[in-house]
Design a protein around this motif. Structure first.
Motif, PDB file in Angstrom:
ATOM      1  N   LYS A 120      17.055  36.941  10.005  1.00 55.91           N
ATOM      2  CA  LYS A 120      17.530  37.633  10.836  1.00 55.91           C
ATOM      3  C   LYS A 120      16.344  37.614  12.197  1.00 55.91           C
ATOM      4  CE  LYS A 120      20.852  40.716   8.852  1.00 55.91           C
ATOM      5  NZ  LYS A 120      21.111  42.089   8.452  1.00 55.91           N
ATOM      6  N   ALA A 121      15.083  37.881  11.681  1.00 55.72           N
ATOM      7  CA  ALA A 121      14.012  37.675  12.618  1.00 55.72           C
ATOM      8  C   ALA A 121      14.061  36.538  13.481  1.00 55.72           C
ATOM      9  CB  ALA A 121      12.442  38.012  11.889  1.00 55.72           C
ATOM     10  N   ILE A 122      14.158  35.408  12.507  1.00 57.78           N
ATOM     11  CA  ILE A 122      13.860  33.974  13.160  1.00 57.78           C
ATOM     12  C   ILE A 122      14.965  34.128  14.294  1.00 57.78           C
ATOM     13  CG2 ILE A 122      14.218  31.620  12.791  1.00 57.78           C
ATOM     14  CD1 ILE A 122      12.732  32.095  10.153  1.00 57.78           C
ATOM     15  N   ASP A 123      16.264  34.272  13.956  1.00 56.09           N
ATOM     16  CA  ASP A 123      17.289  34.188  14.707  1.00 56.09           C
ATOM     17  C   ASP A 123      17.057  35.260  16.084  1.00 56.09           C
ATOM     18  OD1 ASP A 123      18.552  32.515  13.117  1.00 56.09           O
ATOM     19  OD2 ASP A 123      20.069  33.853  12.328  1.00 56.09           O
ATOM     20  N   LYS A 124      16.589  36.436  15.859  1.00 56.88           N
ATOM     21  CA  LYS A 124      16.406  37.141  16.817  1.00 56.88           C
ATOM     22  C   LYS A 124      15.427  36.696  17.878  1.00 56.88           C
ATOM     23  CE  LYS A 124      15.829  42.259  17.608  1.00 56.88           C
ATOM     24  NZ  LYS A 124      15.525  43.401  17.167  1.00 56.88           N
ATOM     25  N   LEU A 125      14.251  36.223  17.284  1.00 55.65           N
ATOM     26  CA  LEU A 125      13.268  35.651  18.324  1.00 55.65           C
ATOM     27  C   LEU A 125      13.801  34.516  18.984  1.00 55.65           C
ATOM     28  CD1 LEU A 125      10.073  36.144  15.748  1.00 55.65           C
ATOM     29  CD2 LEU A 125      10.476  37.289  17.835  1.00 55.65           C
ATOM     30  N   ASN A 126      14.376  33.583  18.459  1.00 56.98           N
ATOM     31  CA  ASN A 126      14.798  32.383  18.962  1.00 56.98           C
ATOM     32  C   ASN A 126      16.079  32.642  20.199  1.00 56.98           C
ATOM     33  OD1 ASN A 126      13.275  30.335  17.872  1.00 56.98           O
ATOM     34  ND2 ASN A 126      14.579  30.303  16.201  1.00 56.98           N
ATOM     35  N   LEU A 127      16.779  33.881  19.815  1.00 59.94           N
ATOM     36  CA  LEU A 127      17.694  34.289  20.865  1.00 59.94           C
ATOM     37  C   LEU A 127      16.986  34.879  22.120  1.00 59.94           C
ATOM     38  CD1 LEU A 127      20.598  35.700  18.845  1.00 59.94           C
ATOM     39  CD2 LEU A 127      20.891  33.577  20.229  1.00 59.94           C
ATOM     40  N   LYS A 128      15.850  35.598  21.749  1.00 59.00           N
ATOM     41  CA  LYS A 128      15.381  36.412  22.872  1.00 59.00           C
ATOM     42  C   LYS A 128      14.320  35.472  23.737  1.00 59.00           C
ATOM     43  CE  LYS A 128      12.804  40.575  23.813  1.00 59.00           C
ATOM     44  NZ  LYS A 128      12.345  41.906  23.289  1.00 59.00           N
ATOM     45  N   PHE A 129      13.723  34.621  22.956  1.00 61.74           N
ATOM     46  CA  PHE A 129      12.603  33.928  23.700  1.00 61.74           C
ATOM     47  C   PHE A 129      12.762  32.493  23.758  1.00 61.74           C
ATOM     48  CE2 PHE A 129      10.473  37.856  21.889  1.00 61.74           C
ATOM     49  CZ  PHE A 129       9.954  38.099  23.022  1.00 61.74           C
ATOM     50  N   GLY A 130      13.806  32.059  23.421  1.00 62.05           N
ATOM     51  CA  GLY A 130      14.285  30.434  23.415  1.00 62.05           C
ATOM     52  C   GLY A 130      14.365  29.722  21.988  1.00 62.05           C
ATOM     53  N   LYS A 131      14.840  28.524  21.881  1.00 62.11           N
ATOM     54  CA  LYS A 131      15.177  28.295  20.672  1.00 62.11           C
ATOM     55  C   LYS A 131      14.188  27.495  19.916  1.00 62.11           C
ATOM     56  CE  LYS A 131      15.896  23.402  22.253  1.00 62.11           C
ATOM     57  NZ  LYS A 131      16.908  22.296  22.533  1.00 62.11           N
ATOM     58  N   ASN A 132      12.875  27.427  20.385  1.00 62.78           N
ATOM     59  CA  ASN A 132      12.116  26.703  19.706  1.00 62.78           C
ATOM     60  C   ASN A 132      10.831  27.637  19.652  1.00 62.78           C
ATOM     61  OD1 ASN A 132      13.135  24.173  19.361  1.00 62.78           O
ATOM     62  ND2 ASN A 132      12.317  23.249  21.033  1.00 62.78           N
ATOM     63  N   THR A 133      11.022  28.976  19.803  1.00 61.88           N
ATOM     64  CA  THR A 133      10.058  29.997  19.282  1.00 61.88           C
ATOM     65  C   THR A 133       9.404  30.092  18.236  1.00 61.88           C
ATOM     66  OG1 THR A 133      11.103  31.393  21.128  1.00 61.88           O
ATOM     67  CG2 THR A 133       9.677  32.529  19.582  1.00 61.88           C
ATOM     68  N   ILE A 134      10.350  29.884  16.960  1.00 62.87           N
ATOM     69  CA  ILE A 134       9.884  30.004  15.845  1.00 62.87           C
ATOM     70  C   ILE A 134      10.884  29.042  14.645  1.00 62.87           C
ATOM     71  CG2 ILE A 134      11.261  32.035  15.183  1.00 62.87           C
ATOM     72  CD1 ILE A 134       8.896  32.819  13.437  1.00 62.87           C
ATOM     73  N   TYR A 135      10.341  28.373  14.049  1.00 65.05           N
ATOM     74  CA  TYR A 135      11.048  27.377  13.142  1.00 65.05           C
ATOM     75  C   TYR A 135      10.290  27.001  12.063  1.00 65.05           C
ATOM     76  CZ  TYR A 135       7.954  24.260  15.892  1.00 65.05           C
ATOM     77  OH  TYR A 135       6.783  23.779  16.358  1.00 65.05           O
ATOM     78  N   PHE A 136      10.813  26.414  11.139  1.00 64.12           N
ATOM     79  CA  PHE A 136      10.149  25.781   9.796  1.00 64.12           C
ATOM     80  C   PHE A 136       9.478  24.496  10.066  1.00 64.12           C
ATOM     81  CE2 PHE A 136      13.495  29.097   8.236  1.00 64.12           C
ATOM     82  CZ  PHE A 136      12.368  29.782   7.303  1.00 64.12           C
ATOM     83  N   GLY A 137       8.425  24.359   9.669  1.00 65.66           N
ATOM     84  CA  GLY A 137       7.604  23.179   9.987  1.00 65.66           C
ATOM     85  C   GLY A 137       8.228  21.985   9.872  1.00 65.66           C
ATOM     86  N   GLY A 138       9.172  21.682   9.047  1.00 64.53           N
ATOM     87  CA  GLY A 138       9.838  20.302   8.762  1.00 64.53           C
ATOM     88  C   GLY A 138      10.294  19.795  10.170  1.00 64.53           C
ATOM     89  N   ALA A 139      10.756  20.752  10.939  1.00 61.20           N
ATOM     90  CA  ALA A 139      11.543  20.349  12.430  1.00 61.20           C
ATOM     91  C   ALA A 139      10.372  20.064  13.424  1.00 61.20           C
ATOM     92  CB  ALA A 139      12.514  21.348  12.876  1.00 61.20           C
ATOM     93  N   HIS A 140       9.238  20.375  13.087  1.00 63.50           N
ATOM     94  CA  HIS A 140       8.181  20.202  14.124  1.00 63.50           C
ATOM     95  C   HIS A 140       7.992  18.941  15.002  1.00 63.50           C
ATOM     96  CE1 HIS A 140       4.586  21.587  16.540  1.00 63.50           C
ATOM     97  NE2 HIS A 140       4.013  19.932  16.087  1.00 63.50           N
ATOM     98  N   ASP A 141       8.338  17.883  14.497  1.00 62.63           N
ATOM     99  CA  ASP A 141       8.360  16.643  15.168  1.00 62.63           C
ATOM    100  C   ASP A 141       9.643  16.095  16.027  1.00 62.63           C
ATOM    101  OD1 ASP A 141       5.669  16.219  14.493  1.00 62.63           O
ATOM    102  OD2 ASP A 141       5.961  15.072  12.896  1.00 62.63           O
ATOM    103  N   ALA A 142      10.538  17.129  16.004  1.00 62.82           N
ATOM    104  CA  ALA A 142      11.965  16.683  16.417  1.00 62.82           C
ATOM    105  C   ALA A 142      12.424  17.825  17.390  1.00 62.82           C
ATOM    106  CB  ALA A 142      12.872  16.450  15.267  1.00 62.82           C
ATOM    107  N   LEU A 143      11.599  18.795  17.757  1.00 67.44           N
ATOM    108  CA  LEU A 143      12.201  19.882  18.591  1.00 67.44           C
ATOM    109  C   LEU A 143      13.050  19.593  19.722  1.00 67.44           C
ATOM    110  CD1 LEU A 143       8.954  22.258  18.353  1.00 67.44           C
ATOM    111  CD2 LEU A 143      10.855  22.141  17.066  1.00 67.44           C
ATOM    112  N   LYS A 144      12.794  18.468  20.358  1.00 68.96           N
ATOM    113  CA  LYS A 144      13.498  18.031  21.547  1.00 68.96           C
ATOM    114  C   LYS A 144      14.606  16.861  21.217  1.00 68.96           C
ATOM    115  CE  LYS A 144      10.239  19.137  24.799  1.00 68.96           C
ATOM    116  NZ  LYS A 144       8.994  19.994  24.478  1.00 68.96           N
TER     117      LYS A 144
END
Length: 164
Positions: A120-144
């Motif tokens: 819930k916290a991850i979803d809330k932060l990404n909704l409020k501040f943008g989709k890549n505000t917080i994510y799990f590390g496996g996705a780091h090299d593919a954010l765009k």
């Protein structure tokens, strides 16, 4: 997939990014998945009869990003050794149910309250501040590298997708 992601590391990163986006979307509809699948298409596969690679598995119904990352990581252990270049990847959730429809597995580990709060916290932060505000590390090299797509029968929610 962009050319720089056409290797195992890129496949893994893009699949992680797609999984995390799909988890957020699934939670926005208050759904759980009971099946997860991955697919990778390789260049030359159509002409040379080289099969695409994919796996699918039933899982205990969940909307937990951590549980689904565990399933993805288990799949990636079976990624084929091939000289063919991957050019497209996909992840799918099926067997979608609401929490009220779920008959829990006898040996299923109940999600910890902290894990639910984390999602819930991850979803809330990404909704409020943008989709890549917080994510799990496996996705780091593919954010765009996993932009929003419009499906044949559904227009994505721009607020949840965050690709403005």
């Amino acid at each position: 997939m962009p050319p720089e992601q056409r290797n195992f590391s890129g496949v893994s990163a893009v699949l992680h990014r797609l999984l995390q986006k799909a988890c957020m979307r699934m939670r926005s509809y208050d759904l759980l998945t009971s099946r997860i699948g991955v697919k990778v298409k390789f260049r030359g596969a159509h002409y040379e009869r080289v099969p695409s690679w994919g796996l699918e598995s039933a899982i205990s119904p969940t909307d937990s990003t951590l549980r689904l990352i565990e399933a993805l990581e288990a799949f990636l252990q079976y990624y084929p050794q091939t000289e063919h270049t991957p050019y497209a990847v996909g992840i799918s959730f099926s067997g979608l149910v609401t929490a009220e429809e779920v008959a829990r597995d006898l040996f299923q580990i109940e999600p910890l309250e902290n894990e639910k709060k984390l999602n819930k916290a991850i979803d809330k932060l990404n909704l409020k501040f943008g989709k890549n505000t917080i994510y799990f590390g496996g996705a780091h090299d593919a954010l765009k590298d996993a932009p929003m797509r419009i499906a044949f029968n559904h227009i994505p929610d721009l607020v949840v997708e965050g690709d403005v």
